[in-house]
Design an enzyme around this catalytic site. Sequence first.
Site, mmCIF file in Angstrom:
data_model
loop_
_atom_site.group_PDB
_atom_site.id
_atom_site.type_symbol
_atom_site.label_atom_id
_atom_site.label_comp_id
_atom_site.label_asym_id
_atom_site.label_seq_id
_atom_site.Cartn_x
_atom_site.Cartn_y
_atom_site.Cartn_z
ATOM 1 N N GLU A 449 -6.201 12.674 -1.075
ATOM 2 C CA GLU A 449 -5.306 12.047 0.266
ATOM 3 C C GLU A 449 -4.417 13.094 0.717
ATOM 4 O O GLU A 449 -3.669 13.546 -0.044
ATOM 5 C CB GLU A 449 -4.700 10.784 -0.149
ATOM 6 C CG GLU A 449 -3.685 10.249 1.093
ATOM 7 C CD GLU A 449 -2.824 9.354 0.710
ATOM 8 O OE1 GLU A 449 -1.906 9.068 1.614
ATOM 9 O OE2 GLU A 449 -2.855 9.035 -0.720
ATOM 10 N N ASP A 522 -1.945 8.878 -3.275
ATOM 11 C CA ASP A 522 -0.652 8.514 -3.625
ATOM 12 C C ASP A 522 -0.618 7.104 -4.582
ATOM 13 O O ASP A 522 -1.248 6.623 -4.622
ATOM 14 C CB ASP A 522 0.436 8.463 -2.625
ATOM 15 C CG ASP A 522 0.500 10.033 -1.998
ATOM 16 O OD1 ASP A 522 0.256 10.939 -2.413
ATOM 17 O OD2 ASP A 522 0.922 10.015 -0.520
ATOM 18 N N ASP A 524 1.304 4.716 -4.251
ATOM 19 C CA ASP A 524 2.138 3.924 -3.661
ATOM 20 C C ASP A 524 1.123 3.043 -2.758
ATOM 21 O O ASP A 524 -0.095 2.926 -2.896
ATOM 22 C CB ASP A 524 3.084 4.586 -2.662
ATOM 23 C CG ASP A 524 2.582 5.479 -1.669
ATOM 24 O OD1 ASP A 524 1.055 5.426 -1.512
ATOM 25 O OD2 ASP A 524 3.014 6.208 -0.954
ATOM 26 N N ASP A 526 0.291 2.694 0.334
ATOM 27 C CA ASP A 526 -0.827 3.430 1.340
ATOM 28 C C ASP A 526 -1.769 4.210 0.599
ATOM 29 O O ASP A 526 -3.141 4.233 0.769
ATOM 30 C CB ASP A 526 0.010 4.806 2.026
ATOM 31 C CG ASP A 526 0.937 3.994 3.301
ATOM 32 O OD1 ASP A 526 0.546 2.851 3.736
ATOM 33 O OD2 ASP A 526 1.985 4.584 3.670
#
Length: 658
Positions: A449, A522, A524, A526
């Site tokens: 990403e 990541d 998280d 997102d």
Amino acid sequence: MTETLRRPGAATAEAEAEGRLTRSAASTYTAESIQVLEGLEAVRRRPGMYIGSTDARGLHHLVWEVVDNSIDEAMAGHATRIEVHIQSDGSVLTRDDGRGVPVGMQRQTGKDALEVVHTVLHAGGKFGGGGYKVSGGLHGVGVSVVNALSEWLKVESARDGRLWTQDYVRGAPTAPVRQMGPSHGRTGTTTHFKPDGEVFETLDFSFDTIAQRMRESAYLNKGIWISLHDERVEPAREKSFYFEGGLISFVRHLNKGKDVLHTRPMYVERKDGPTAIEVALQYNDSFTETVLAFANNINTVDGGTHVTGFRAALTSSLNDWARRQGLIKDSGGNLSGDDVREGLTAVISVKLVDPQFEGQTKAKLGNAEVKGQVQGALAEGIMQYLDENPGDGRKIIEKSLTAARAREAARKARDLVIRKSALEGSALPGKLADCQERDPERSELYIVEGDSAGGSAKQGRDRRSQAILPMFGKMLNVEKARLDKVLSSEKIRPLIIALGTGIGETFDLAKLRYHKVILLADADVDGAHIRTLLMTFFYRNMPEIVENGHLFIAQPPLFRVSTGKVTRYARDERERDAIVKDMKVKNLTVQRFKGLGEMNAEQLWDTTMNPATRTLLQVNLDNAVEADHLFTTLMGEKVAPRKDFIKAEARKVQNLDI
């Protein structure tokens, strides 16, 4: 040859006659029905040969083996209720109301038949023909293997007005079979076992995994009551499954959360000699096909002759009916199999006397005669349904024609992808950093990403075996898109080219250039969203990559904990707190990574890419039905089911990133 097209609950004289035959068969199921093929040896030494593995999958296989014996009794017409209890000590008790395991001297061994069934491999009533006409557990290793891999097992057989029992420790009987007294009208088999901690890596049974399997069994055997009880929690968790509609209920369950084109599923049931054929199908407005196939209750994930017959009947019947109705002109080409299967949900179930499976896993049915039997039954059933429901037929044909137009658009888009392939002219300018290795088994593709993270990954990787493909921003949600739109996506096209397999009709797993495809995003919310979008793409458009174990999820850390001299990484808050407690130093520096781009190349290699230290999660398809439902819920058009899912699961969230 007889044929009937039945609706749920319809009774026939044929079914009643068959019931009388199966009841009379009870008298032939005696100790003489038990045939011995070979002794029980080496099961404890090599359990993987018999149950596949000693992890959670192998542990649950013990339950399947025992319950399948009860299901076989139900298929033979002798059982109507099955109970499964996960008890507080981690043991499992199953009970049915069938005929009970035979007792009495078994001629080949000189031992009691009850003991032979539980202590001799390949011993049972499924070999000589006197016990079962149709059964799923045809290897005959079932309960004897469960016994061998259990710390202890106890069996009770209620039959002929008496109750018989025997106890075992790690497969060996502790005493002869003994009579406990009258059965007081009860019949059936009760099996109580505790898996052996010396054999299995885990002894933790999953309620949800067992519940899904029991639900599936209840769908496939309509009119059978199956209950599951988890007594490890207070109050006990319970689920019961009973479906009078059988496969019709199954198809409606599979289409839950989707908009269907016709409210009543098509349903065909037919007896062709000794083979029973049952098919239910219903169309929805999605772009994906969900077809589940079973032979003697065994999920044949790789299809077989019953699926071939199904597809042939579906394609020819819809084309014939559409031409007859003038929906396809004589000059126009026929709808293809892919066209008529877009948005299709179907369950195929055949029950036959002598199934021939390809491979040890019984993943594919090989009986040649079944193709014609299924094709003949379904073709007539579909034509009858369409003639009786022409409005539904027109909706199905219109959807298929739209799919045909999209297929042509997808072909043109696919040709464009091929022309721009990396081998012919670089459709990936500066994006794909390929590896030097050309052996797919030794090659890995990291789908990373973001461009900044991609830069760190390119610098930190092992260039010999690790390729990097950066992807920035949110990609297309393929759950809501046909293949032509997928192929026109600027974010997805480079990925298709990098993988090398092609897509859609041209997909070829043998051309996969990397046998480890690793999603690196990541740690998280997102990142989780991007992973979900990518997993949706693979599940819907390249499921073979998932099914064959080529898709992985990297586990990057969220925190860096450092004393200045010593540095450790944590994937979540719980691991961070444990590290801080373990280091016992006042002047600690705790850094939270906002994204992969904050890591330098060395950190990314050490934590996430080094094969010696990294953690990868392999994506598998243990439960395809639940996976399909979850992707539809989370990624589909309907908002309400997604809201309901979030409300139901919100309390389970432990680490919320806000």
